[in-house]
Structure formats: structure tokens, C-alpha cells
Motif scaffolding. Sequence first.
Motif, PDB file in Angstrom:
ATOM      1  N   LYS A  12       0.826  -1.202   0.000  1.00  0.00           N
ATOM      2  CA  LYS A  12       0.000   0.000   0.000  1.00  0.00           C
ATOM      3  C   LYS A  12       0.864   1.256   0.000  1.00  0.00           C
ATOM      4  O   LYS A  12       0.561   2.261  -0.625  1.00  0.00           O
ATOM      5  N   GLN A  13       1.974   1.172   0.733  1.00  0.00           N
ATOM      6  CA  GLN A  13       2.868   2.310   0.868  1.00  0.00           C
ATOM      7  C   GLN A  13       3.500   2.690  -0.479  1.00  0.00           C
ATOM      8  O   GLN A  13       3.769   3.844  -0.749  1.00  0.00           O
ATOM      9  N   TYR A  14       3.729   1.691  -1.312  1.00  0.00           N
ATOM     10  CA  TYR A  14       4.369   1.940  -2.607  1.00  0.00           C
ATOM     11  C   TYR A  14       3.365   2.252  -3.710  1.00  0.00           C
ATOM     12  O   TYR A  14       3.641   3.049  -4.599  1.00  0.00           O
ATOM     13  N   LEU A  15       2.214   1.580  -3.673  1.00  0.00           N
ATOM     14  CA  LEU A  15       1.275   1.710  -4.789  1.00  0.00           C
ATOM     15  C   LEU A  15       0.069   2.574  -4.449  1.00  0.00           C
ATOM     16  O   LEU A  15      -0.608   3.055  -5.341  1.00  0.00           O
ATOM     17  N   GLY A  16      -0.219   2.746  -3.175  1.00  0.00           N
ATOM     18  CA  GLY A  16      -1.482   3.359  -2.780  1.00  0.00           C
ATOM     19  C   GLY A  16      -2.512   2.254  -2.563  1.00  0.00           C
ATOM     20  O   GLY A  16      -2.369   1.153  -3.080  1.00  0.00           O
ATOM     21  N   THR A  17      -3.545   2.573  -1.786  1.00  0.00           N
ATOM     22  CA  THR A  17      -4.484   1.533  -1.362  1.00  0.00           C
ATOM     23  C   THR A  17      -5.220   0.883  -2.528  1.00  0.00           C
ATOM     24  O   THR A  17      -5.219  -0.340  -2.682  1.00  0.00           O
ATOM     25  N   LYS A  18      -5.827   1.717  -3.370  1.00  0.00           N
ATOM     26  CA  LYS A  18      -6.663   1.165  -4.439  1.00  0.00           C
ATOM     27  C   LYS A  18      -5.857   0.323  -5.427  1.00  0.00           C
ATOM     28  O   LYS A  18      -6.226  -0.820  -5.703  1.00  0.00           O
ATOM     29  N   PRO A  19      -4.754   0.850  -5.952  1.00  0.00           N
ATOM     30  CA  PRO A  19      -3.978   0.013  -6.888  1.00  0.00           C
ATOM     31  C   PRO A  19      -3.480  -1.274  -6.244  1.00  0.00           C
ATOM     32  O   PRO A  19      -3.445  -2.318  -6.898  1.00  0.00           O
ATOM     33  N   ALA A  20      -3.130  -1.228  -4.961  1.00  0.00           N
ATOM     34  CA  ALA A  20      -2.646  -2.442  -4.288  1.00  0.00           C
ATOM     35  C   ALA A  20      -3.767  -3.472  -4.183  1.00  0.00           C
ATOM     36  O   ALA A  20      -3.539  -4.675  -4.358  1.00  0.00           O
ATOM     37  N   ILE A  21      -4.975  -3.003  -3.898  1.00  0.00           N
ATOM     38  CA  ILE A  21      -6.119  -3.928  -3.833  1.00  0.00           C
ATOM     39  C   ILE A  21      -6.374  -4.525  -5.215  1.00  0.00           C
ATOM     40  O   ILE A  21      -6.555  -5.736  -5.356  1.00  0.00           O
ATOM     41  N   ILE A  22      -6.370  -3.664  -6.238  1.00  0.00           N
ATOM     42  CA  ILE A  22      -6.610  -4.158  -7.605  1.00  0.00           C
ATOM     43  C   ILE A  22      -5.550  -5.184  -7.984  1.00  0.00           C
ATOM     44  O   ILE A  22      -5.855  -6.264  -8.490  1.00  0.00           O
ATOM     45  N   ARG A  23      -4.273  -4.865  -7.703  1.00  0.00           N
ATOM     46  CA  ARG A  23      -3.191  -5.763  -8.089  1.00  0.00           C
ATOM     47  C   ARG A  23      -3.339  -7.133  -7.417  1.00  0.00           C
ATOM     48  O   ARG A  23      -3.160  -8.168  -8.047  1.00  0.00           O
ATOM     49  N   ASN A  24      -3.684  -7.126  -6.142  1.00  0.00           N
ATOM     50  CA  ASN A  24      -3.833  -8.399  -5.430  1.00  0.00           C
ATOM     51  C   ASN A  24      -5.062  -9.185  -5.899  1.00  0.00           C
ATOM     52  O   ASN A  24      -5.016 -10.410  -5.974  1.00  0.00           O
ATOM     53  N   SER A  25      -6.148  -8.469  -6.223  1.00  0.00           N
ATOM     54  CA  SER A  25      -7.340  -9.162  -6.715  1.00  0.00           C
ATOM     55  C   SER A  25      -7.042  -9.814  -8.051  1.00  0.00           C
ATOM     56  O   SER A  25      -7.434 -10.964  -8.306  1.00  0.00           O
ATOM     57  N   VAL A  26      -6.351  -9.069  -8.930  1.00  0.00           N
ATOM     58  CA  VAL A  26      -5.984  -9.623 -10.230  1.00  0.00           C
ATOM     59  C   VAL A  26      -5.076 -10.841 -10.035  1.00  0.00           C
ATOM     60  O   VAL A  26      -5.251 -11.873 -10.691  1.00  0.00           O
ATOM     61  N   SER A  27      -4.129 -10.742  -9.093  1.00  0.00           N
ATOM     62  CA  SER A  27      -3.226 -11.870  -8.829  1.00  0.00           C
ATOM     63  C   SER A  27      -3.998 -13.091  -8.349  1.00  0.00           C
ATOM     64  O   SER A  27      -3.699 -14.229  -8.726  1.00  0.00           O
TER      65      SER A  27
END
Lengths: 161, 167
Positions: A126-141
Amino acid sequence: MVILYILTFVCLIISWMISKNKTIRALNIAWKRFYKILPAFGFMVVVVAIVLPLIPPEYIARTLGQNNRWLGMIIGTGIGSISMMPGFIAFPLGGVLVSKGVPYMVISGFTTSLMMVGILTFPVEKQYLGTKPAIIRNSVSLLIALIVAVITGIAFGELIL
Amino acid sequence: MKRTIIISLAFIVFILISWLLEFNIGIDMGKSFLEFALSLIKIVPFAFILIGLFEVWVKKETVEKHLGEGSRIKGYFWAIVLASTTVGGLFVALPVGAALTRKGARLGLVLVYLSASAVCRLPMTLFEASFLGVKFTIIRYLVSIPLIIITSEFMAKLMPELKVREN
């Protein structure tokens, strides 16, 4: 691991011989970036320390071996998303489970999400990507892990289309 | 920072109490804390030193040429090669991704690098193949890498303003 130490050491020495100033600047940058991210790391380590003992490998092994393949795959992917485990524990565990008759697709869902999806490492990401992009990235993964598991199932003849 | 200090203090107190009362799960948590913290200390500081050297010595043009807007198929190749040699997983990949971004790597490729660093670690792959079979490993690679490239490009289109950096 040793390679990392040797590499760091050799690079530092070469850098120092070419330019002292630049090397000091590099160490400064390293420290600055490290210091900035340290609180997120600290927070994550505490979260991991609390959650991991609640899902020990024995429990994971038991759970993965219990269910039918679809349910097992989904549960395996779920546990893999939450848990963290080095490869030298996860893969032998997978090998043992497969030899006990647990489908490859269950193990695949587990190990792939273990590698790709990090719920516990979220504070750092979250610290590197921001909350929303981190959530999206993990959901896609997570989705990718499920697709990998299903195709593994097809390839090993565990799923018949 | 404040939140971390409060949580850490609460955690330490909890571990000490568990230890005094012989509360097993609390003791396990203390052990797993030390274990995990140690495994990070063994890798992360060295990675940051290398990142510092990278930022000082590697020219922006070099990164831009191979991983920037103009890079084509080869960009994926470099992103994945870099990922497969990254030790330490996400904790190293994220700061490296931030360094690459500062040097002009484009977002889609940085996202490919981040995901690929989870999937393509070389030492881990050897381990996987020996315990679960080469077929298992090949399927995982063949399926996950194209999906990672497609979804990373899609995410980059969806969130063009995203920059990987220490916030």
C-alpha cells in the motif's frame, strides 16, 4: 543469500574506488528510502507475527487434504493468499500432499496464491502503490492464481471438460 | 510512525505477558516475530544499498531505452529477467520497482516486474520442479506470464497516474 552479500560488497568497493562522493550519495539514498518505508515494514512484521502462528503448516496440510477438488482449490487459494511460507517449506509440503492423493490443482492454487497474493504484506505494498492500486493488483493476482490452478487441473486430467 | 510505535509496544507487552503466563500461542507469535524480522534484516538493507548504487550509477537513458515508453517486446523480456533474479520477493521488488520508475521505466513494465518477481524466482523454481514435477512448473509459467503481461498493461491503462514510489 551469500551471493547477495558478495554482490553488495563488491559493488560498494568498486563504486568507492571510482568515486567516494557518489558512493556516499548512494548510501545516503539507500538510508533515506529505507527509513521512509521502515514503519510500514515494522507494522507488517507485527501483523505477520500475529497471524502466521494461527495457521501452522500442519493445519494447512490437513485442510488441503480434506475437500473435493473445487472446494479444495478455492480453500487452498484462500489460505495461500493469507499465509506466507518460504518455498523450501511450501513445495516439499505440496509434494507430500500430492503423493497422498491431493489433486495438483489444489496444490497449484495454494502455491501460486502463496507467491502472488499477499494479504499480510499489504501494509508495505500500500505504501508503494497506494491503497486502491494495491487492492486491484492483489485481486488480479488472485484471479490469475485461480486460472493457473484450473488449467493445472485440466492438464493433469483432474478436470474433464 | 506513531501508529507503528503504539502497535509495536502493545505487541511487545502482549508477548512478555504471554511469556510470563506461558500462553503458548503468544510465545509462538514472539518467535515468529523474531524469525520474520531476522529474515528481513538479512536481505532488505543490502537490497537498499544496491538500489542506492543503482540510482547513482545507472543512467536514466539506459533504463528508459530498455524499459521506457519506447521499449517493445524486449521490455517484457528485461522485466522478467530482472524479476527472476530478484531475491527476497515483494519486499525487494517494490523498492526496486520504485527505483526503476524514477529512472523512467514505464508503469506497465514495472507492474510486470512486480508480479513476475513473485512468480519467476529462479532458485524457487528449481525447488518447485524437483518436488512437484517439471510439468507442474511449466504449466504455471506458461499460464501466469501471459496473464501477468496482459493484466499489467490493462492496469497501467486503467490507472495511468499511478507511480510506484515510497509514499
